[in-house]
Design a protein around this motif. Structure first.
Motif, PDB file in Angstrom:
ATOM      1  N   ALA A  40      41.196 -27.393 -38.927  1.00  0.00           N
ATOM      2  CA  ALA A  40      40.336 -26.272 -39.319  1.00  0.00           C
ATOM      3  C   ALA A  40      41.103 -24.958 -39.290  1.00  0.00           C
ATOM      4  CB  ALA A  40      39.118 -26.212 -38.398  1.00  0.00           C
ATOM      5  N   ALA A  41      41.938 -24.778 -38.236  1.00  0.00           N
ATOM      6  CA  ALA A  41      42.726 -23.547 -38.143  1.00  0.00           C
ATOM      7  C   ALA A  41      43.727 -23.446 -39.291  1.00  0.00           C
ATOM      8  CB  ALA A  41      43.439 -23.499 -36.792  1.00  0.00           C
ATOM      9  N   ALA A  43      43.484 -24.862 -42.252  1.00  0.00           N
ATOM     10  CA  ALA A  43      42.754 -24.619 -43.496  1.00  0.00           C
ATOM     11  C   ALA A  43      42.356 -23.156 -43.607  1.00  0.00           C
ATOM     12  CB  ALA A  43      41.529 -25.524 -43.565  1.00  0.00           C
ATOM     13  N   PHE A  44      41.900 -22.585 -42.486  1.00  0.00           N
ATOM     14  CA  PHE A  44      41.515 -21.168 -42.492  1.00  0.00           C
ATOM     15  C   PHE A  44      42.720 -20.289 -42.798  1.00  0.00           C
ATOM     16  CE2 PHE A  44      41.241 -17.175 -40.153  1.00  0.00           C
ATOM     17  CZ  PHE A  44      40.140 -16.598 -40.776  1.00  0.00           C
ATOM     18  N   LEU A  45      43.844 -20.579 -42.137  1.00  0.00           N
ATOM     19  CA  LEU A  45      45.054 -19.788 -42.376  1.00  0.00           C
ATOM     20  C   LEU A  45      45.531 -19.924 -43.824  1.00  0.00           C
ATOM     21  CD1 LEU A  45      47.077 -20.395 -39.076  1.00  0.00           C
ATOM     22  CD2 LEU A  45      45.849 -18.326 -39.765  1.00  0.00           C
ATOM     23  N   VAL A  47      43.659 -20.631 -46.549  1.00  0.00           N
ATOM     24  CA  VAL A  47      42.762 -19.887 -47.435  1.00  0.00           C
ATOM     25  C   VAL A  47      42.955 -18.381 -47.266  1.00  0.00           C
ATOM     26  CG1 VAL A  47      40.343 -19.394 -47.964  1.00  0.00           C
ATOM     27  CG2 VAL A  47      41.075 -21.742 -47.517  1.00  0.00           C
ATOM     28  N   PHE A  48      43.079 -17.935 -46.016  1.00  0.00           N
ATOM     29  CA  PHE A  48      43.262 -16.507 -45.750  1.00  0.00           C
ATOM     30  C   PHE A  48      44.592 -16.016 -46.328  1.00  0.00           C
ATOM     31  CE2 PHE A  48      44.799 -13.043 -43.082  1.00  0.00           C
ATOM     32  CZ  PHE A  48      43.745 -12.138 -43.201  1.00  0.00           C
TER      33      PHE A  48
END
Length: 341
Positions: A40-41, A43-45, A47-48
């Motif tokens: 999850a981390a 994926a967030f990084l 996308v960000f």
């Protein structure tokens, strides 16, 4: 069941109870608990990072996009478009400002060339139309005096030839396709004055040449044409009688100065800057005699001065007339020494 606390010593427990086996969470359990959080981390990084990079790249490339759009507009023939980029002074702002300056100069140059071509076409059409009219009149009236017809045709053709030669000289000076050699402005001034002395005497104009040896580098033929045009203009655009023309040469620091001053009628200040434009004749300077010219005199002078990396200054005299000051690069000392050997 034996419970081991963090403060207990494993060795004392081993002496009391025998072999002690300490157990904890399995590695597979740790991986199963950590993997979803790490994914999850990541994926967030991801996308960000992609979103932030896209926004940052868009902001950084926006000036290049505006410059590219202006370049496409210029390539399609629209030179009036300007970028006019605002914001802090950085590399993109500097590039945009330079591009705007280039477009402005190109637009001015193209407009000048178009205006020159239109004026030249008009000026060339006039003598040709007059010649056709004279020939048609002679054909319709065979009893007309042939001598008068020939004289008028000669005058018209001479004007057309002078105009064509002036246009060719302008083109030659603008291309700077001429050899350079040491030139003495004082000798050029004396030669031009000697050539135009009969015209000055005919108009009762006093013609004086003063000054000293003044060396420069350039084309002798073009500089002679420049000085001749200036002196002829000074004689023609003068008082009806009793006027004066003074040609003065002198070296000043690293420049060679030629000054032509003439008496005449007062010139409006707004008229003076237009005198160097091709075919631009001020009302006060129009002549209708044989020395009317073709409207290229000072335009040729300006072009020759510019081709020699000099400056031209026109100043109206308070009492009437004009002062023309030309500054050309002086001859370096080593070249001056070689030219006098």
């Amino acid at each position: 069941m034996l419970r081991w606390l963090p403060g207990d010593d494993p060795r004392s427990l081993q002496k009391t109870f025998g072999p002690v086996i300490i157990t904890g969470p399995k590695r597979s359990d740790l991986l199963r608990g950590f993997a979803p959080a790490a994914a999850a981390a990541l994926a967030f990084l991801l996308v960000f990072g992609l979103l932030g990079g896209w926004i940052l790249a868009g902001r950084m490339l926006a000036p290049l996009t505006r410059i590219a759009y202006a370049a496409r507009m210029a390539a399609n023939g629209s030179l009036s478009h300007r970028i006019r980029m605002k914001g802090r002074q950085d590399e993109f702002r500097g590039l945009a400002d330079v591009f705007d300056t280039m477009l402005e100069q190109l637009e001015s140059h193209v407009a000048e060339q178009q205006r020159f071509a239109a004026n030249a076409s008009h000026e060339l059409r006039t003598p040709l139309a007059i010649s056709r009219t004279l020939l048609d009149a002679a054909r319709n009236d065979p009893t007309r005096d042939q001598g008068e017809l020939i004289e008028r045709l000669h005058t018209v053709n001479t004007r057309a030839i002078n105009l064509t030669e002036g246009l060719l000289l302008l083109s030659r000076a603008d291309r700077r396709s001429f050899p350079r050699e040491p030139v003495d402005l004082s000798l050029i001034a004396e030669e031009a004055a000697e050539t135009l002395l009969p015209l000055a005497e005919k108009r009762q104009i006093t013609l004086d040449v003063t000054g000293e040896t003044t060396q420069t580098i350039g084309s002798t033929a073009l500089i002679l044409r420049m000085v001749t045009n200036l002196v002829q203009n000074a004689i023609v655009h003068n008082l009806p009688a009793g006027g004066t023309v003074t040609v003065h040469t002198e070296p000043q620091h690293d420049a060679s100065v030629l000054r032509v001053e003439n008496t005449g009628h007062p010139l409006p200040s707004e008229l003076v800057p237009t005198l160097t434009e091709p075919f631009q004749r001020g009302t006060e300077r129009i002549r209708t005699d044989e020395h009317a010219g073709v409207g290229l005199g000072l335009a040729i002078v300006h072009s020759i001065v510019r081709a020699h990396d000099g400056t031209l200054d026109l100043t109206p005299r308070p009492t009437g007339g004009l002062i023309v000051t030309i500054r050309l690069p002086g001859t370096p000392p080593q070249e001056r020494g070689l030219s006098t050997c």
